[in-house]
Design a protein around this motif. Sequence first.
Motif, short mmCIF file in Angstrom:
data_model
loop_
_atom_site.label_atom_id
_atom_site.label_comp_id
_atom_site.label_asym_id
_atom_site.label_seq_id
_atom_site.Cartn_x
_atom_site.Cartn_y
_atom_site.Cartn_z
N LYS A 192 14.62 50.71 -6.32
CA LYS A 192 14.04 50.38 -4.89
C LYS A 192 13.80 48.84 -4.72
CE LYS A 192 11.23 54.60 -4.82
NZ LYS A 192 10.03 55.18 -4.94
N SER A 193 13.79 48.59 -3.73
CA SER A 193 14.03 46.74 -4.07
C SER A 193 12.38 46.54 -3.71
CB SER A 193 14.71 46.06 -2.36
OG SER A 193 14.07 46.67 -1.33
N ALA A 194 12.10 45.03 -3.98
CA ALA A 194 10.64 44.68 -3.57
C ALA A 194 10.59 43.76 -2.41
CB ALA A 194 9.69 44.77 -4.71
N LYS A 195 9.80 43.04 -2.02
CA LYS A 195 9.23 42.28 -0.84
C LYS A 195 9.27 40.54 -1.91
CE LYS A 195 8.26 44.51 3.11
NZ LYS A 195 7.58 44.80 4.52
N SER A 196 8.40 40.57 -2.53
CA SER A 196 8.67 39.95 -4.11
C SER A 196 8.96 40.11 -5.66
CB SER A 196 6.80 38.90 -3.49
OG SER A 196 6.16 39.73 -4.05
N LEU A 197 8.70 38.74 -6.55
CA LEU A 197 9.12 39.68 -8.13
C LEU A 197 7.11 40.22 -8.15
CD1 LEU A 197 10.25 36.09 -8.66
CD2 LEU A 197 11.49 37.95 -8.53
N LEU A 198 6.25 39.74 -7.60
CA LEU A 198 5.21 39.75 -7.53
C LEU A 198 4.87 41.88 -7.10
CD1 LEU A 198 2.79 37.20 -7.11
CD2 LEU A 198 3.14 37.83 -9.47
N ILE B 107 11.87 51.02 -10.48
CA ILE B 107 13.26 51.98 -11.36
C ILE B 107 13.38 52.98 -11.35
CG2 ILE B 107 14.61 52.49 -13.12
CD1 ILE B 107 13.14 49.34 -14.53
N THR B 108 14.41 53.48 -10.15
CA THR B 108 14.81 55.04 -10.24
C THR B 108 16.15 55.84 -10.51
OG1 THR B 108 16.39 54.40 -8.32
CG2 THR B 108 13.71 54.61 -7.73
N HIS B 109 16.48 54.40 -11.49
CA HIS B 109 17.45 55.51 -12.11
C HIS B 109 18.06 54.69 -12.95
CE1 HIS B 109 21.27 58.33 -13.26
NE2 HIS B 109 22.41 57.34 -12.79
#
Length: 127
Positions: free
Chosen positions: A84-90, A97-99
């Motif tokens: 899944k994406s995140a809005k920032s590195l932090l 991680i999904t798969h």
Amino acid sequence: MKYVLKEGKDPRSEQSIFYAMAAPVTTIKLNTLAQEISRECTVTPHDIRAVISAMEEKIIGHLQNGQSVRLGLLGSFCPTIKSKSAKSLLEFTNANITHVGVAFRPSSTMRYELSPSNPNIEFTREG
């Protein structure tokens, strides 16, 4: 190589079209491969199964470490990750991680051996 024809629709014209798909086949199991290999060399089927079993464990271990594994003329096994994406590195964590999977990338030799341009392949239509 056996194939069957499947019917579909052309997305542009909505007309019926036909395309080839590999025909359903039976699976060749490890014991069968070990017997076949044993007939062509001096190694026993038991020894072949033992080596393949050890190879399976080593390949899995290397993939778990993020390494790809190349098996000669067959090709390479490479680890893959989906997340899944995140809005920032932090904000990105391991929980994103999904798969985790594996991709097989055939060697150029294998691609040619399974290519329609290879004169050693004979196609047979079923059904």
